[in-house]
Design a protein around this motif. Structure first.
Motif, PDB file in Angstrom:
ATOM      1  N   ALA A  66      -6.490  -1.976   3.157  1.00 27.98           N
ATOM      2  CA  ALA A  66      -7.001  -1.671   4.492  1.00 27.98           C
ATOM      3  C   ALA A  66      -7.688  -2.892   5.089  1.00 27.98           C
ATOM      4  N   SER A  67      -7.876  -2.833   6.391  1.00 25.03           N
ATOM      5  CA  SER A  67      -8.568  -3.889   7.121  1.00 25.03           C
ATOM      6  C   SER A  67      -9.728  -3.264   7.878  1.00 25.03           C
ATOM      7  N   GLU A  68     -10.804  -4.014   7.989  1.00 22.35           N
ATOM      8  CA  GLU A  68     -11.998  -3.528   8.681  1.00 22.35           C
ATOM      9  C   GLU A  68     -12.163  -4.271   9.998  1.00 22.35           C
ATOM     10  N   TYR A  69     -12.568  -3.546  11.014  1.00 23.34           N
ATOM     11  CA  TYR A  69     -12.804  -4.161  12.319  1.00 23.34           C
ATOM     12  C   TYR A  69     -14.149  -3.688  12.844  1.00 23.34           C
ATOM     13  N   ARG A  70     -14.732  -4.516  13.707  1.00 23.88           N
ATOM     14  CA  ARG A  70     -16.037  -4.199  14.292  1.00 23.88           C
ATOM     15  C   ARG A  70     -16.142  -4.872  15.656  1.00 23.88           C
ATOM     16  N   GLU A  71     -16.716  -4.165  16.591  1.00 25.07           N
ATOM     17  CA  GLU A  71     -16.894  -4.681  17.947  1.00 25.07           C
ATOM     18  C   GLU A  71     -18.064  -5.654  17.987  1.00 25.07           C
ATOM     19  N   ARG A  72     -17.815  -6.831  18.545  1.00 24.55           N
ATOM     20  CA  ARG A  72     -18.852  -7.834  18.765  1.00 24.55           C
ATOM     21  C   ARG A  72     -18.673  -8.416  20.156  1.00 24.55           C
ATOM     22  N   MET A  73     -19.736  -8.368  20.950  1.00 23.52           N
ATOM     23  CA  MET A  73     -19.702  -8.872  22.330  1.00 23.52           C
ATOM     24  C   MET A  73     -18.572  -8.225  23.117  1.00 23.52           C
ATOM     25  N   ALA A  74     -18.408  -6.929  22.939  1.00 20.70           N
ATOM     26  CA  ALA A  74     -17.429  -6.112  23.667  1.00 20.70           C
ATOM     27  C   ALA A  74     -15.990  -6.440  23.284  1.00 20.70           C
ATOM     28  N   VAL A  75     -15.766  -7.056  22.132  1.00 23.83           N
ATOM     29  CA  VAL A  75     -14.415  -7.407  21.688  1.00 23.83           C
ATOM     30  C   VAL A  75     -14.248  -6.983  20.231  1.00 23.83           C
ATOM     31  N   VAL A  76     -13.094  -6.360  19.932  1.00 24.72           N
ATOM     32  CA  VAL A  76     -12.720  -6.010  18.563  1.00 24.72           C
ATOM     33  C   VAL A  76     -11.563  -6.904  18.149  1.00 24.72           C
ATOM     34  N   ARG A  77     -11.685  -7.545  16.998  1.00 20.50           N
ATOM     35  CA  ARG A  77     -10.645  -8.457  16.501  1.00 20.50           C
ATOM     36  C   ARG A  77     -10.194  -7.990  15.118  1.00 20.50           C
ATOM     37  N   MET A  78      -8.889  -8.065  14.891  1.00 27.00           N
ATOM     38  CA  MET A  78      -8.369  -7.724  13.570  1.00 27.00           C
ATOM     39  C   MET A  78      -6.972  -8.303  13.406  1.00 27.00           C
ATOM     40  N   ALA A  79      -6.656  -8.753  12.194  1.00 28.04           N
ATOM     41  CA  ALA A  79      -5.314  -9.233  11.889  1.00 28.04           C
ATOM     42  C   ALA A  79      -4.371  -8.039  11.806  1.00 28.04           C
TER      43      ALA A  79
END
Length: 295
Positions: A211-224
């Motif tokens: 699995a991959s984890e994602y988190r919102e930072r500065m109104a942006v979510v990034r994930m491979a």
């Protein structure tokens, strides 16, 4: 004998110039009252500086005139930037930008994509030694398992793992160990809210490895979301799963919180970002099968 008058006259002629030269000249000074009045009259009053209004929302750009691309076109351009790179090491990355408040809640979750992106995730499991949970953790691929031995390594600064899971039976010892101040700032502290304090260790470790984890930072979510060698169909499936998960997370927020998706961008390790328009293929796009395999 000379008369006294003859002596006084020469002395008077000598004394007059000396007395006149010694007399100081009195400068003509302007009265202080007039000076203060003149300065006060010519001094312009300072205008108070207006405080700059701070926006409560993140700044977003107008996309009405921005160029947007289909998935196939974006992958086509990205692969052109990545010529000569290893297709298994270079990853496609998705950026989802929100219209949201600065002090509002953030989106955070873990997702198992349909086509897993190869990662070397190292997992630590806090569980009673030689217990069933510890054996399941080792069989699932955990690199570090135990209680006191794990706590001691963390206190010494030996944090060679990417995720940390705690068994419910070891939660009390974890809280008393004092390692929260070390793992907390790194985002590694197990918590029930994040699903990292569980009773079923084996399945959790298996899901987390792929699995991959994602988190919102500065109104942006990034994930491979894929490797460079993925086909457009594989990328489409992963992107759909990622977007569905984000929409579900947004729907679970408070009804009074307004969080909307503003822009979706696809990029890679060395390529710039391309804004997606939501279409799989455009009218002038190349055939999708040409965008797979080695460059």
């Amino acid at each position: 004998m000379a008369h006294p008058r003859h002596l006084i006259a020469p002395l008077s002629r000598i004394a007059r110039p000396s007395i006149a030269l010694a007399r100081p000249e009195v400068p003509r000074l302007i009265p202080n009252t007039f000076q203060s009045i003149r300065c006060a009259a010519n001094k312009t009053p300072k205008t108070p500086k207006r405080k700059k209004k701070v926006s409560s929302v993140f700044r977003q750009y107008d996309l009405r005139n921005a160029e947007q691309f289909s998935l196939v076109d974006a992958m086509h351009y990205i692969r052109a930037f990545e010529v000569g790179q290893n297709t298994s090491s270079v990853k496609y990355e998705m950026h989802v930008r929100f219209r949201t408040l600065k002090n509002g809640p953030v989106v955070r979750n873990r997702l198992r994509l349909p086509h897993a992106v190869k990662t070397d995730m190292k997992i630590c499991v806090i569980a009673p030694p030689n217990s069933k949970a510890a054996n399941e953790a080792r069989a699932a691929g955990a690199i570090l398992v135990g209680e006191e031995t794990v706590f001691e390594q963390i206190r010494e600064g030996k944090i060679d793992f990417d995720r940390c899971i705690c068994h419910t039976e070891s939660l009390q010892k974890l809280n008393k160990s004092g390692i929260a101040r070390i793992l907390g700032p790194r985002g590694l502290m197990p918590s029930s809210k994040m699903g990292t304090v569980v009773a079923n260790i084996g399945s959790t470790v298996q899901d987390m490895v792929g699995a991959s984890e994602y988190r919102e930072r500065m109104a942006v979510v990034r994930m491979a979301v894929g490797q460079l060698g993925f086909t457009p169909q594989q990328m489409q499936a992963n992107i759909k799963a990622f977007m569905d998960s984000i929409k579900k997370d947004v729907a679970q927020l408070n009804d009074r919180i307004n969080k909307e998706i503003h822009e979706v961008v696809l990029s890679s390790t060395h390529a710039p970002g391309f804004t997606l328009n939501g279409e799989f293929k455009g009218a002038n796009s190349i055939e999708p099968q040409l965008l797979a395999g080695p460059l």
